[in-house]
Design an enzyme around this catalytic site. Structure first.
Site, PDB file in Angstrom:
ATOM      1  CG  HIS A 114      31.643  29.719  32.648  1.00 14.42           C
ATOM      2  ND1 HIS A 114      32.605  28.975  33.524  1.00 14.42           N
ATOM      3  CD2 HIS A 114      31.936  31.062  33.031  1.00 14.42           C
ATOM      4  CE1 HIS A 114      32.881  29.987  34.103  1.00 14.42           C
ATOM      5  NE2 HIS A 114      32.767  31.206  34.140  1.00 14.42           N
ATOM      6  NE  ARG A 122      34.858  30.342  38.820  1.00 15.36           N
ATOM      7  CZ  ARG A 122      34.733  31.526  38.243  1.00 15.36           C
ATOM      8  NH1 ARG A 122      33.610  31.322  37.598  1.00 15.36           N
ATOM      9  NH2 ARG A 122      35.772  32.032  37.884  1.00 15.36           N
ATOM     10  CD  GLU A 174      32.080  25.774  34.119  1.00 16.71           C
ATOM     11  OE1 GLU A 174      33.218  26.276  33.512  1.00 16.71           O
ATOM     12  OE2 GLU A 174      31.293  26.316  34.808  1.00 16.71           O
TER      13      GLU A 174
HETATM   14  C1  8YV Z   1      35.825  33.690  32.708  1.00 17.18           C
HETATM   15  C2  8YV Z   1      34.992  34.191  34.899  1.00 17.18           C
HETATM   16  O1  8YV Z   1      36.971  34.510  33.231  1.00 17.18           O
HETATM   17  O2  8YV Z   1      35.751  36.033  35.178  1.00 17.18           O
HETATM   18  C3  8YV Z   1      35.464  35.005  35.689  1.00 17.18           C
HETATM   19  O3  8YV Z   1      35.567  34.621  36.962  1.00 17.18           O
HETATM   20  O4  8YV Z   1      34.408  32.999  35.278  1.00 17.18           O
HETATM   21  C4  8YV Z   1      34.850  34.204  33.240  1.00 17.18           C
HETATM   22  O5  8YV Z   1      34.567  35.653  32.882  1.00 17.18           O
HETATM   23  C5  8YV Z   1      36.074  33.674  31.346  1.00 17.18           C
HETATM   24  O6  8YV Z   1      35.533  32.544  31.123  1.00 17.18           O
HETATM   25  C6  8YV Z   1      37.655  33.618  30.769  1.00 17.18           C
HETATM   26  O7  8YV Z   1      38.278  32.820  31.312  1.00 17.18           O
END
Ligand code: 8YV
Length: 320
Positions: A283, A236, A265
Site C-alpha cells: 500500500h 482498495r 491489510e
Molecule cells: C493512504 C490511501 O492515505 O489516500 C488514500 O486513500 O490509501 C493512501 O494514500 C496513506 O497510506 C495514508 O493513510
C-alpha cells in the site's frame, strides 16, 4: 486543565516539521495516535474536541464520532474515505475533508509501475539475478508486452484519468467502466464490467472502496479477464474477491496480478506470496516524500480553513 482554545484530537501523527506549530495556532492539540492516549482523550476531553485529524487508514466509525458532541470537522490524510463514516458525520452536520488531487500522479505512476513489473516479470527477474540463476541452466521465462495493448480502467475518477494519460504514452487502447459515462472524455465507455474484462489485456482498478464496490471484481470478472489477462489494484483490497483471485492465479485462470492493496491489510495471504505471477507491494501508492508532504500540508490547510472561515477547504461531497 483545559485551555481557551477549542480542542483538536490528532489520531495520526503528521510528519511535517511545521505541523505542531500550525495545528496549535488555533487549537489545543491532543495527541491520540497511541491507543492509550486516545482512550484517555475520549475519557477526559470528549466534550471539548471540535476537530478530529484522521487518515484513510484509520478507522473512524460512527461510534468514535459520537464520543465528541462538539465535533464540527474531520480532516483526513488520504483521498479514500471508506474508513470514515462520512454519511453519519454529515448527518450530524460535521464537515469531512480528504486530500484529493495531490496524490493522483504518484498513485498513477505506481499503477503503471505495477503493470510493467507484472507483465515484464521485473520482480521475479530481480529475484532470479540475486539467486545467482543468471547463466545457469534455469532459463528466465518470457514476459508480456505492455505497449499497444488493451487497457480497461475500472473507475475513471481523478486517479483513473491520470492512469489513462500515462497509458496513452504507451500507445495503449483504453476503455473504461464507471457507474455513469463521463461527458468530459473521449475514451470509450463500456457499460458492462464483464465485457470490459473480456476485451482487456490489463484491467486496472481505480475505483472507490467501501460497500458500493465490495467484491466488484469477483470470480466471474476474473475469469472474463482470462489466462493471459493482468489485474492491477491500486484502490482498495475490498474491491476484489481475494480468495477468487488467489485461486485464479494458482490454477492459470488469470495471467497475473499487481497488487498495492489487500482485503485485510497488513495481512497478505500466504498463498499469494508463494506465486510468481503476482507482484505484491505494501500500500505505497502515495508513499513518496513529495506526495506525503503535499497530503500533510493539505490536512493542515483544511484545519486552518476550518479555524478561520468555518469551512474546510476540500470537503467530501455530501453522500446521499
Ligand atoms: C493512504 C490511501 O492515505 O489516500 C488514500 O486513500 O490509501 C493512501 O494514500 C496513506 O497510506 C495514508 O493513510
Amino acid at each position: 486543565m483545559t485551555s481557551a482554545k477549542p480542542a483538536l484530537l490528532q489520531l495520526i501523527p503528521l510528519s511535517l516539521p511545521e505541523a505542531a506549530r500550525r495545528l496549535s495556532t488555533h487549537f489545543d492539540v491532543i495527541e491520540g495516535w497511541n491507543t492509550e492516549d486516545r482512550e484517555h482523550a475520549i475519557k477526559t476531553r470528549s466534550q471539548d474536541v471540535s476537530v478530529l485529524v484522521t487518515s484513510a487508514m484509520t478507522a473512524t466509525p460512527a461510534t468514535l464520532i459520537d464520543h465528541f458532541p462538539a465535533l464540527k470537522a474531520i480532516c483526513s490524510f488520504g483521498v479514500g474515505y471508506d474508513s470514515i463514516d462520512v454519511r453519519h458525520a454529515q448527518q450530524q452536520g460535521i464537515q469531512v475533508s480528504n486530500t484529493p488531487d495531490v496524490l493522483n500522479d504518484c498513485v498513477a505512476d505506481e499503477a503503471m509501475g505495477l503493470m510493467l513489473t507484472t507483465a515484464r516479470r521485473l520482480s521475479q527477474a530481480e529475484r532470479y539475478v540475486r539467486a545467482n540463476l543468471w547463466g545457469s541452466s534455469t532459463g528466465f521465462p518470457l514476459g508480456t508486452k505492455v505497449s499497444h495493448k488493451k487497457l480497461g480502467i475500472v473507475g475513471l475518477g481523478r486517479i483513473g484519468q491520470a492512469i489513462a494519460r500515462r497509458a496513452a504514452g504507451f500507445d495503449m487502447d483504453i476503455r473504461y467502466h464507471n457507474r455513469r459515462q463521463r461527458d468530459d472524455t473521449r475514451l470509450t465507455y463500456e457499460p458492462s464490467l464483464k465485457r470490459l474484462a473480456e476485451w482487456a489485456d490489463f484491467l486496472v482498478i481505480a475505483t472507490v472502496g467501501g460497500d458500493s464496490t465490495r467484491k466488484l471484481i469477483d470470480a466471474d470478472i476474473i475469469k472474463a479477464l482470462g489466462p493471459t489477462g493482468i489485474l492491477i489494484n491500486i484502490s482498495r483490497g475490498s474491491v476484489i474477491d481475494e480468495t477468487a483471485l488467489t485461486q485464479a492465479l494458482s490454477n492459470g485462470e488469470l495471467g497475473g496480478a499487481g497488487l498495492d492493496v489487500y482485503e485485510n491489510e497488513p495481512k497478505v495471504p500466504e498463498a499469494l506470496k508463494s506465486l510468481d505471477n503476482v507482484v505484491l507491494v505494501p500500500h505505497i501508492g502515495s508513499a513518496t516524500i513529495e506526495t506525503r508532504r503535499a497530503m500533510g500540508e493539505l490536512v493542515l490547510d483544511n484545519v486552518d480553513a476550518y479555524a478561520t472561515s468555518g469551512r474546510v477547504l476540500t470537503p467530501i461531497q455530501a453522500l446521499a
